[in-house]
Design an enzyme around this catalytic site. Structure first.
Site, PDB file in Angstrom:
ATOM      1  N   ASP A  65       0.816  -1.206   0.000  1.00  0.00           N
ATOM      2  CA  ASP A  65       0.000   0.000   0.000  1.00  0.00           C
ATOM      3  C   ASP A  65       0.855   1.264   0.000  1.00  0.00           C
ATOM      4  OD1 ASP A  65      -2.261   1.432  -0.041  1.00  0.00           O
ATOM      5  OD2 ASP A  65      -2.785   1.117   2.049  1.00  0.00           O
ATOM      6  N   ASP A  68       2.365   1.423  -3.876  1.00  0.00           N
ATOM      7  CA  ASP A  68       1.608   1.584  -5.135  1.00  0.00           C
ATOM      8  C   ASP A  68       1.558   3.028  -5.628  1.00  0.00           C
ATOM      9  OD1 ASP A  68      -0.200   2.390  -3.195  1.00  0.00           O
ATOM     10  OD2 ASP A  68      -1.792   0.994  -3.753  1.00  0.00           O
ATOM     11  N   ASP A  86      -7.286   2.443  -4.879  1.00  0.00           N
ATOM     12  CA  ASP A  86      -6.442   2.354  -3.682  1.00  0.00           C
ATOM     13  C   ASP A  86      -7.269   2.597  -2.416  1.00  0.00           C
ATOM     14  OD1 ASP A  86      -4.291   2.220  -2.002  1.00  0.00           O
ATOM     15  OD2 ASP A  86      -3.374   4.104  -2.613  1.00  0.00           O
ATOM     16  N   ASP A  90      -8.483  -0.105   0.388  1.00  0.00           N
ATOM     17  CA  ASP A  90      -8.013   0.110   1.773  1.00  0.00           C
ATOM     18  C   ASP A  90      -9.108  -0.266   2.773  1.00  0.00           C
ATOM     19  OD1 ASP A  90      -5.596   1.079   0.941  1.00  0.00           O
ATOM     20  OD2 ASP A  90      -5.949   3.170   1.499  1.00  0.00           O
TER      21      ASP A  90
HETATM   22  C1  LIG Z   1      12.322  -4.933   0.142  1.00  0.00           C
HETATM   23  C2  LIG Z   1      10.959  -5.229   0.626  1.00  0.00           C
HETATM   24  C3  LIG Z   1      10.352  -6.387  -0.045  1.00  0.00           C
HETATM   25  C4  LIG Z   1      10.995  -5.342   2.086  1.00  0.00           C
HETATM   26  C5  LIG Z   1       9.637  -5.458   2.663  1.00  0.00           C
HETATM   27  C6  LIG Z   1       9.699  -5.171   4.072  1.00  0.00           C
HETATM   28  C7  LIG Z   1       8.338  -5.080   4.655  1.00  0.00           C
HETATM   29  C8  LIG Z   1       7.818  -6.392   5.077  1.00  0.00           C
HETATM   30  C9  LIG Z   1       8.432  -4.108   5.760  1.00  0.00           C
HETATM   31  C10 LIG Z   1       7.099  -3.660   6.100  1.00  0.00           C
HETATM   32  C11 LIG Z   1       7.188  -2.528   6.962  1.00  0.00           C
HETATM   33  C12 LIG Z   1       5.822  -2.142   7.412  1.00  0.00           C
HETATM   34  C13 LIG Z   1       5.871  -1.897   8.891  1.00  0.00           C
HETATM   35  C14 LIG Z   1       5.393  -0.976   6.597  1.00  0.00           C
HETATM   36  C15 LIG Z   1       4.166  -0.423   7.112  1.00  0.00           C
HETATM   37  C16 LIG Z   1       3.769   0.701   6.274  1.00  0.00           C
HETATM   38  C17 LIG Z   1       2.415   1.174   6.666  1.00  0.00           C
HETATM   39  C18 LIG Z   1       2.437   1.939   7.945  1.00  0.00           C
HETATM   40  C19 LIG Z   1       1.958   1.958   5.524  1.00  0.00           C
HETATM   41  C20 LIG Z   1       0.504   1.900   5.448  1.00  0.00           C
HETATM   42  O1  LIG Z   1       0.137   2.656   4.394  1.00  0.00           O
HETATM   43  C21 LIG Z   1      -0.697   3.637   4.814  1.00  0.00           C
HETATM   44  C22 LIG Z   1      -0.707   4.627   3.742  1.00  0.00           C
HETATM   45  C23 LIG Z   1      -2.096   5.238   3.864  1.00  0.00           C
HETATM   46  O2  LIG Z   1      -2.152   6.331   3.058  1.00  0.00           O
HETATM   47  P1  LIG Z   1      -3.057   6.499   1.754  1.00  0.00           P
HETATM   48  O3  LIG Z   1      -3.087   7.952   1.530  1.00  0.00           O
HETATM   49  O4  LIG Z   1      -2.600   5.627   0.657  1.00  0.00           O
HETATM   50  O5  LIG Z   1      -4.495   5.965   2.097  1.00  0.00           O
HETATM   51  C24 LIG Z   1      -5.498   6.786   2.613  1.00  0.00           C
HETATM   52  C25 LIG Z   1      -5.935   6.218   3.935  1.00  0.00           C
HETATM   53  O6  LIG Z   1      -6.463   4.932   3.758  1.00  0.00           O
HETATM   54  C26 LIG Z   1      -6.971   7.118   4.544  1.00  0.00           C
HETATM   55  O7  LIG Z   1      -7.423   6.517   5.727  1.00  0.00           O
HETATM   56  P2  LIG Z   1      -7.518   7.404   7.081  1.00  0.00           P
HETATM   57  O8  LIG Z   1      -8.390   8.549   6.761  1.00  0.00           O
HETATM   58  O9  LIG Z   1      -6.118   7.786   7.437  1.00  0.00           O
HETATM   59  O10 LIG Z   1      -8.135   6.484   8.053  1.00  0.00           O
HETATM   60  C27 LIG Z   1      -8.165   7.301   3.621  1.00  0.00           C
HETATM   61  O11 LIG Z   1      -9.006   8.285   4.158  1.00  0.00           O
HETATM   62  C28 LIG Z   1      -7.754   7.699   2.213  1.00  0.00           C
HETATM   63  O12 LIG Z   1      -8.868   7.585   1.379  1.00  0.00           O
HETATM   64  C29 LIG Z   1      -6.653   6.815   1.666  1.00  0.00           C
HETATM   65  O13 LIG Z   1      -6.255   7.309   0.440  1.00  0.00           O
HETATM   66  O14 LIG Z   1       0.326   5.557   3.989  1.00  0.00           O
HETATM   67  C30 LIG Z   1       1.433   5.308   3.170  1.00  0.00           C
HETATM   68  C31 LIG Z   1       2.521   6.257   3.435  1.00  0.00           C
HETATM   69  C32 LIG Z   1       3.402   5.915   4.612  1.00  0.00           C
HETATM   70  C33 LIG Z   1       3.968   7.169   5.203  1.00  0.00           C
HETATM   71  C34 LIG Z   1       4.550   5.104   4.137  1.00  0.00           C
HETATM   72  C35 LIG Z   1       5.342   4.576   5.293  1.00  0.00           C
HETATM   73  C36 LIG Z   1       6.399   3.759   4.700  1.00  0.00           C
HETATM   74  C37 LIG Z   1       7.196   3.042   5.707  1.00  0.00           C
HETATM   75  C38 LIG Z   1       7.773   3.920   6.763  1.00  0.00           C
HETATM   76  C39 LIG Z   1       8.214   2.341   4.879  1.00  0.00           C
HETATM   77  C40 LIG Z   1       9.072   1.526   5.705  1.00  0.00           C
HETATM   78  C41 LIG Z   1       9.449   0.353   4.927  1.00  0.00           C
HETATM   79  C42 LIG Z   1      10.753  -0.222   5.336  1.00  0.00           C
HETATM   80  C43 LIG Z   1      11.170  -1.234   4.332  1.00  0.00           C
HETATM   81  C44 LIG Z   1      10.665  -0.718   6.736  1.00  0.00           C
HETATM   82  C45 LIG Z   1      11.622  -1.774   7.039  1.00  0.00           C
HETATM   83  C46 LIG Z   1      11.461  -2.193   8.456  1.00  0.00           C
HETATM   84  C47 LIG Z   1      12.167  -3.476   8.679  1.00  0.00           C
HETATM   85  C48 LIG Z   1      11.207  -4.609   8.594  1.00  0.00           C
HETATM   86  C49 LIG Z   1      12.848  -3.391  10.021  1.00  0.00           C
HETATM   87  N1  LIG Z   2      -3.014   1.935  -8.059  1.00  0.00           N
HETATM   88  C1  LIG Z   2      -2.783   3.216  -7.728  1.00  0.00           C
HETATM   89  C2  LIG Z   2      -2.475   3.597  -6.431  1.00  0.00           C
HETATM   90  C3  LIG Z   2      -2.246   4.916  -6.151  1.00  0.00           C
HETATM   91  N2  LIG Z   2      -2.295   5.838  -7.134  1.00  0.00           N
HETATM   92  C4  LIG Z   2      -2.009   7.249  -6.860  1.00  0.00           C
HETATM   93  O1  LIG Z   2      -1.274   7.402  -5.669  1.00  0.00           O
HETATM   94  C5  LIG Z   2      -2.026   8.101  -4.673  1.00  0.00           C
HETATM   95  C6  LIG Z   2      -1.918   7.435  -3.334  1.00  0.00           C
HETATM   96  O2  LIG Z   2      -0.585   7.354  -3.014  1.00  0.00           O
HETATM   97  P1  LIG Z   2      -0.071   6.588  -1.689  1.00  0.00           P
HETATM   98  O3  LIG Z   2       1.371   6.900  -1.632  1.00  0.00           O
HETATM   99  O4  LIG Z   2      -0.836   7.177  -0.559  1.00  0.00           O
HETATM  100  O5  LIG Z   2      -0.379   5.154  -1.883  1.00  0.00           O
HETATM  101  C7  LIG Z   2      -3.457   8.128  -5.185  1.00  0.00           C
HETATM  102  O6  LIG Z   2      -4.139   9.277  -4.767  1.00  0.00           O
HETATM  103  C8  LIG Z   2      -3.261   8.088  -6.695  1.00  0.00           C
HETATM  104  O7  LIG Z   2      -3.003   9.367  -7.174  1.00  0.00           O
HETATM  105  C9  LIG Z   2      -2.609   5.443  -8.417  1.00  0.00           C
HETATM  106  O8  LIG Z   2      -2.691   6.282  -9.345  1.00  0.00           O
HETATM  107  N3  LIG Z   2      -2.839   4.134  -8.699  1.00  0.00           N
HETATM  108 MG   LIG Z   3      -4.217   1.082  -0.480  1.00  0.00          MG
HETATM  109 MG   LIG Z   4      -1.429   3.202  -1.439  1.00  0.00          MG
END
Ligand SMILES: CC(C)CCC[C@@H](C)CCC[C@@H](C)CCC[C@@H](C)CCOC[C@@H](COP(=O)(O)O[C@@H]1[C@H](O)[C@H](OP(=O)(O)O)[C@@H](O)[C@H](O)[C@H]1O)OCC[C@H](C)CCC[C@H](C)CCC[C@H](C)CCCC(C)C
Ligand SMILES: Nc1ccn([C@@H]2O[C@H](COP(=O)(O)O)[C@@H](O)[C@H]2O)c(=O)n1
Ligand SMILES: [Mg+2]
Ligand SMILES: [Mg+2]
Length: 191
Positions: A65, A68, A86, A90
């Site tokens: 997530d 992507d 996305d 979620d």
């Molecule tokens: C090389 C690889 C294959 C290695 C893989 C390693 C993995 C197994 C390690 C995993 C680490 C894991 C702990 C990562 C967790 C990440 C997680 C916290 C991210 C969840 O994504 C959330 C995302 C949500 O945002 P988004 O805008 O897309 O979605 C919105 C959301 O759903 C809203 O809900 P709400 O209102 O908030 O309730 C909705 O309203 C919206 O509609 C919706 O759009 O956020 C993503 C951004 C994060 C900031 C990214 C964080 C990235 C991590 C810090 C990356 C760390 C990865 C490292 C590899 C960690 C290594 C650790 C190691 C294992 C010690």
């Molecule tokens: N399949 C997808 C997934 C995401 N996007 C674009 O990324 C934005 C969300 O980004 P995150 O870093 O929070 O995952 C979303 O608003 C889209 O613009 C997409 O195009 N296709």
């Molecule tokens: Mg998602």
């Molecule tokens: Mg995403």
């Protein structure tokens, strides 16, 4: 908190996303992979009842997530269709991540938590439809909720008795977030 981490996380995510985009992997494929991993999480945790398997699969699904969007931006395919896919998936994933907690905690509280975890993003979607920016608003957004779930699964694996209190804190913070988002919208609307 996670929203603030977003910029820094790019340093880790960008090279991985670059490699995936270069190899022709599409953002939607990673989004779907996240969904598939969440379904596997649900089945494996429910059948095995081993919270460690759950924590690993949760990490993999949530990592997809985080990736992507980055792949979409790098490959120039970011758009409304992907954003809709996305965000909507979620909600499916949130339901799958939290429901198996009935194995460990009172089902009535787990169902409450599932409901609240759907209300929080609903409030953001409704706020944004009204032109109010809600990203980063609320003490426990999705990223934090995923990390809380992961911590709970790890604590359950080690059989810590205080895990139940972490679960209660999770519920309380989620309710606080709902209140914060209500306040945000109501204070930004004239009537
Ligand atoms: C090389 C690889 C294959 C290695 C893989 C390693 C993995 C197994 C390690 C995993 C680490 C894991 C702990 C990562 C967790 C990440 C997680 C916290 C991210 C969840 O994504 C959330 C995302 C949500 O945002 P988004 O805008 O897309 O979605 C919105 C959301 O759903 C809203 O809900 P709400 O209102 O908030 O309730 C909705 O309203 C919206 O509609 C919706 O759009 O956020 C993503 C951004 C994060 C900031 C990214 C964080 C990235 C991590 C810090 C990356 C760390 C990865 C490292 C590899 C960690 C290594 C650790 C190691 C294992 C010690
Ligand atoms: N399949 C997808 C997934 C995401 N996007 C674009 O990324 C934005 C969300 O980004 P995150 O870093 O929070 O995952 C979303 O608003 C889209 O613009 C997409 O195009 N296709
Ligand atoms: Mg998602
Ligand atoms: Mg995403």
């Amino acid at each position: 908190m996670i929203t603030r981490l977003r910029r820094e996380s790019k340093r880790i995510l960008r090279p991985i996303a670059n490699a995936l985009a270069k190899n022709g992997i599409k953002a939607n494929e990673i989004t779907i992979l996240g969904l598939i991993l969440s379904i596997i999480y649900f089945i494996v945790l429910y059948i095995s009842k081993n919270p460690l398997y759950g924590a690993i699969l949760l990490a993999l699904s949530s990592f997809s997530d985080a990736l992507d969007g980055e792949v979409a931006r790098i490959s120039g395919t970011a758009g409304n269709k992907g954003a809709f896919l996305d965000s909507s998936l979620d909600r499916v994933e949130d339901t799958l991540f939290l429901s198996p907690l009935v194995l460990y905690f009172q089902p009535i509280l787990v169902s409450l938590l599932v409901g609240i975890s759907l209300i929080i993003p609903y409030l953001r979607a409704r706020a944004e439809a009204l032109g109010i920016k809600a990203e980063g608003r609320g003490i426990i957004e999705r990223g934090e909720r995923i990390i809380f779930t992961m911590i709970i699964l790890i604590l359950l694996f080690f059989n810590f008795t205080f895990t139940i209190y972490v679960f209660y804190i999770f519920i309380v913070l989620s309710i606080v977030t709902v209140i914060q988002r209500f306040q945000l919208v109501l204070s930004n609307l004239p009537k």
